[in-house]
Scaffold this active site. Sequence first.
Site, PDB file in Angstrom:
ATOM      1  N   LEU A  21      37.194  69.796   0.126  1.00  0.00           N
ATOM      2  CA  LEU A  21      37.842  70.936  -0.543  1.00  0.00           C
ATOM      3  C   LEU A  21      38.879  70.466  -1.555  1.00  0.00           C
ATOM      4  O   LEU A  21      39.363  69.326  -1.478  1.00  0.00           O
ATOM      5  CB  LEU A  21      38.557  71.803   0.504  1.00  0.00           C
ATOM      6  CG  LEU A  21      37.685  72.542   1.522  1.00  0.00           C
ATOM      7  CD1 LEU A  21      38.572  73.144   2.615  1.00  0.00           C
ATOM      8  CD2 LEU A  21      36.851  73.618   0.842  1.00  0.00           C
ATOM      9  N   LYS A  26      40.888  63.879  -1.973  1.00  0.00           N
ATOM     10  CA  LYS A  26      39.877  63.018  -2.611  1.00  0.00           C
ATOM     11  C   LYS A  26      40.493  62.107  -3.674  1.00  0.00           C
ATOM     12  O   LYS A  26      40.262  60.896  -3.670  1.00  0.00           O
ATOM     13  CB  LYS A  26      38.770  63.884  -3.253  1.00  0.00           C
ATOM     14  CG  LYS A  26      38.044  64.789  -2.267  1.00  0.00           C
ATOM     15  CD  LYS A  26      36.988  65.633  -2.946  1.00  0.00           C
ATOM     16  CE  LYS A  26      37.506  66.612  -3.969  1.00  0.00           C
ATOM     17  NZ  LYS A  26      38.445  67.634  -3.439  1.00  0.00           N
ATOM     18  N   SER A  94      31.836  68.659  -4.964  1.00  0.00           N
ATOM     19  CA  SER A  94      30.388  68.656  -4.661  1.00  0.00           C
ATOM     20  C   SER A  94      30.086  69.524  -3.433  1.00  0.00           C
ATOM     21  O   SER A  94      29.714  68.997  -2.379  1.00  0.00           O
ATOM     22  CB  SER A  94      29.850  67.233  -4.504  1.00  0.00           C
ATOM     23  OG  SER A  94      30.689  66.394  -3.748  1.00  0.00           O
TER      24      SER A  94
HETATM   25  P1  ADP Z   1      41.811  66.604  -4.086  1.00  0.00           P
HETATM   26  O1  ADP Z   1      41.563  65.464  -5.040  1.00  0.00           O
HETATM   27  O2  ADP Z   1      40.890  66.570  -2.891  1.00  0.00           O
HETATM   28  O3  ADP Z   1      41.847  67.945  -4.753  1.00  0.00           O
HETATM   29  P2  ADP Z   1      44.510  65.562  -4.021  1.00  0.00           P
HETATM   30  O4  ADP Z   1      44.293  64.114  -3.721  1.00  0.00           O
HETATM   31  O5  ADP Z   1      44.744  65.962  -5.449  1.00  0.00           O
HETATM   32  O6  ADP Z   1      43.250  66.395  -3.437  1.00  0.00           O
HETATM   33  O7  ADP Z   1      45.710  66.137  -3.148  1.00  0.00           O
HETATM   34  C1  ADP Z   1      45.856  65.861  -1.773  1.00  0.00           C
HETATM   35  C2  ADP Z   1      47.326  66.023  -1.348  1.00  0.00           C
HETATM   36  O8  ADP Z   1      47.418  65.808   0.050  1.00  0.00           O
HETATM   37  C3  ADP Z   1      48.256  65.037  -2.024  1.00  0.00           C
HETATM   38  O9  ADP Z   1      49.478  65.704  -2.313  1.00  0.00           O
HETATM   39  C4  ADP Z   1      48.456  63.956  -0.937  1.00  0.00           C
HETATM   40  O10 ADP Z   1      49.691  63.291  -1.049  1.00  0.00           O
HETATM   41  C5  ADP Z   1      48.392  64.790   0.336  1.00  0.00           C
HETATM   42  N1  ADP Z   1      47.946  64.037   1.523  1.00  0.00           N
HETATM   43  C6  ADP Z   1      48.560  64.023   2.733  1.00  0.00           C
HETATM   44  N2  ADP Z   1      47.911  63.248   3.611  1.00  0.00           N
HETATM   45  C7  ADP Z   1      46.850  62.734   2.953  1.00  0.00           C
HETATM   46  C8  ADP Z   1      45.807  61.836   3.348  1.00  0.00           C
HETATM   47  N3  ADP Z   1      45.710  61.317   4.565  1.00  0.00           N
HETATM   48  N4  ADP Z   1      44.867  61.514   2.407  1.00  0.00           N
HETATM   49  C9  ADP Z   1      44.933  62.051   1.173  1.00  0.00           C
HETATM   50  N5  ADP Z   1      45.884  62.903   0.740  1.00  0.00           N
HETATM   51  C10 ADP Z   1      46.860  63.247   1.625  1.00  0.00           C
END
Ligand code: ADP
Length: 185
Positions: A21, A26, A94
């Site tokens: 999501l 990611k 995806s």
């Molecule tokens: P996506 O690319 O899936 O949309 P993002 O990487 O942009 O998500 O955002 C994820 C958020 O969740 C970030 O603010 C990150 O710091 C936080 N977060 C907390 N724990 C984790 C973890 N274990 N792995 C990845 N992100 C994490």
Amino acid sequence: MTDQIQAHSRQAGLTIWLTGLSGAGKSTLAALLTDRLRERGLAVEWLDGDELRRTLGRGLGFSREDRFENIRRAVYLAAMLNRHGVITIVSVISPYAAMRSYARQELPGFVEVFVDCPLPVCEARDVKGLYAKARSGEIPAFTGISDPYEAPSDPELTLHTAERTPEECVEELISWLTEYRRYPL
Ligand code: ADP
């Protein structure tokens, strides 16, 4: 064989496909993994969903057909990079199982990683403020709110980002690649 050619042939054909999501983590994991692999001297490219939509997928929308087209283009590029021995990390929502099956079929070294995070946690994070806009109806067809997300039924690996730190998740992924895939990282 030169060292360089050996390096290329030993790492040929690997695509690490991060699905999940919006806000699941990611991009965070892809960035960290890219750094970790580059530190080891490996050739790595990271194809991020947002950047793909600004470039190769420019003009595409969020209908099922357009989402598929976006993925087809990402797969085409990943296949080309893989052929040149570049490890490719793809971080894209995806949302449909069929598009991930397509990627698996086209990419010989496909590794599906489910970046698993409960919707309420993603929504609470709301990294880009998109969930608020999706709830208010400002953004239509938003994955998890008003558009489907078909969670992987049999991914190579599932990372639970609500329960672990990004560093722990990336360590788990690297360990999996070396132990189970026997990939020489
Ligand atoms: P996506 O690319 O899936 O949309 P993002 O990487 O942009 O998500 O955002 C994820 C958020 O969740 C970030 O603010 C990150 O710091 C936080 N977060 C907390 N724990 C984790 C973890 N274990 N792995 C990845 N992100 C994490």
